[in-house]
Design a protein around this motif. Structure first.
Motif, PDB file in Angstrom:
ATOM      1  N   THR A  22      -0.926   5.505   7.548  1.00 14.68           N
ATOM      2  CA  THR A  22      -2.071   5.165   6.692  1.00 14.68           C
ATOM      3  C   THR A  22      -1.917   3.742   6.146  1.00 14.68           C
ATOM      4  O   THR A  22      -2.870   2.965   6.128  1.00 14.68           O
ATOM      5  CB  THR A  22      -2.173   6.158   5.506  1.00 14.68           C
ATOM      6  N   VAL A  37       0.847  -1.204   0.000  1.00 14.03           N
ATOM      7  CA  VAL A  37       0.000   0.000   0.000  1.00 14.03           C
ATOM      8  C   VAL A  37       0.882   1.254   0.000  1.00 14.03           C
ATOM      9  O   VAL A  37       0.633   2.205  -0.750  1.00 14.03           O
ATOM     10  CB  VAL A  37      -0.928  -0.002   1.249  1.00 14.03           C
ATOM     11  N   SER A  64      -4.220   0.413   6.945  1.00 10.02           N
ATOM     12  CA  SER A  64      -5.022  -0.083   5.824  1.00 10.02           C
ATOM     13  C   SER A  64      -5.130  -1.613   5.808  1.00 10.02           C
ATOM     14  O   SER A  64      -5.897  -2.161   5.032  1.00 10.02           O
ATOM     15  CB  SER A  64      -4.408   0.386   4.500  1.00 10.02           C
TER      16      SER A  64
END
Ligand SMILES: [Zn+2]
Length: 236
Positions: free
Chosen positions: A213, A194, A217
């Motif tokens: 983040t 990611v 995720s």
């Protein structure tokens, strides 16, 4: 373990660790014949184990120069003498050398092995010890080998496992160099994939935001699937 106890106490838990030396560390006072002397130390001397000192809250105590404060304590024993009495590695109260290390020869003779004590007794360690005493081809070739083979010296568990078991958790140590068996590695892999989709940046605050983040995720469902897959490998 505190977090698990607080939130998921109704379930049975198996804690999975990789093979890092810190995870496998034994209690410093656990039986080990590695540095034991064959004979009882001379009068005025003793053979003890050096351990770090901790305060009443379990915090490490330091010297003024920043080094760890140490103390010398007796090595603990979980073995038995020939008649089944729990054995101490140190002379018992009432003995003229009370609290002094007995030496490997006396420890072995108390366990029922003969021919250890004295100049004509077995060697502390034979010349082939580092190669596993294979030249002698006997399990009783030297004092150190004999103690190495004693059950209480063989069955010493890592400190981590002792603590976890005492609190009711099972522990599984993964074999070395098998990251495919460790579910956390699959999660890192997912997060890295990611992260690579984000635009390149050289700013530290943006990088930190992207890392958080990316880590956030990883879906719970994926984590569970990774673990099911890994546990299938582990059970092979
Ligand atoms: Zn040997």
């Amino acid at each position: 373990m505190d977090i698990i106890d607080e939130n998921f106490s109704q379930d049975f838990h198996c804690l999975v660790y990789d093979n890092a030396p810190t995870h496998l560390k034994r209690t410093p006072t656990a039986p080990s014949a590695k540095k034991m002397t064959k004979n009882t130390p001379p009068v005025g001397k003793n053979w003890l184990v050096e351990v770090n000192m901790y305060d009443e809250n379990g915090k490490q105590i330091y010297n003024s120069d920043g080094s760890y404060k140490k103390q010398h304590v007796q090595m603990s024993s979980s073995g038995f003498t020939e008649d089944g009495t729990p054995q101490s590695f140190y002379f018992e109260p009432g003995h003229e050398r009370e609290g002094v290390f007995k030496g490997m020869a006396i420890i072995l003779e108390e366990r029922g092995f003969k021919g250890c004590v004295g100049r004509n007794g077995r060697l502390a360690e034979c010349g082939d010890f580092s190669q596993g005493c294979v030249t002698a081809g006997q399990p009783d070739c030297c004092c150190r080998r004999m103690l190495y083979n004693e059950p209480d010296f063989v069955n010493v568990w890592p400190r981590l496992e002792e603590v976890a078991n005492a609190r009711g958790f099972a522990v599984l140590f993964l074999p070395k160099f098998h990251c495919e068996l460790n579910f956390i590695e699959q999660c890192w892999g997912y997060a890295k994939r990611v992260y690579r989709t984000f635009p390149l940046t050289k700013k530290e605050d943006e990088m930190e935001k992207n890392i958080i983040t990316a880590l956030d995720s990883v879906p719970l469902e994926t984590m569970r699937r990774c673990d099911v897959l890994d546990s299938r490998f582990r059970s092979l």
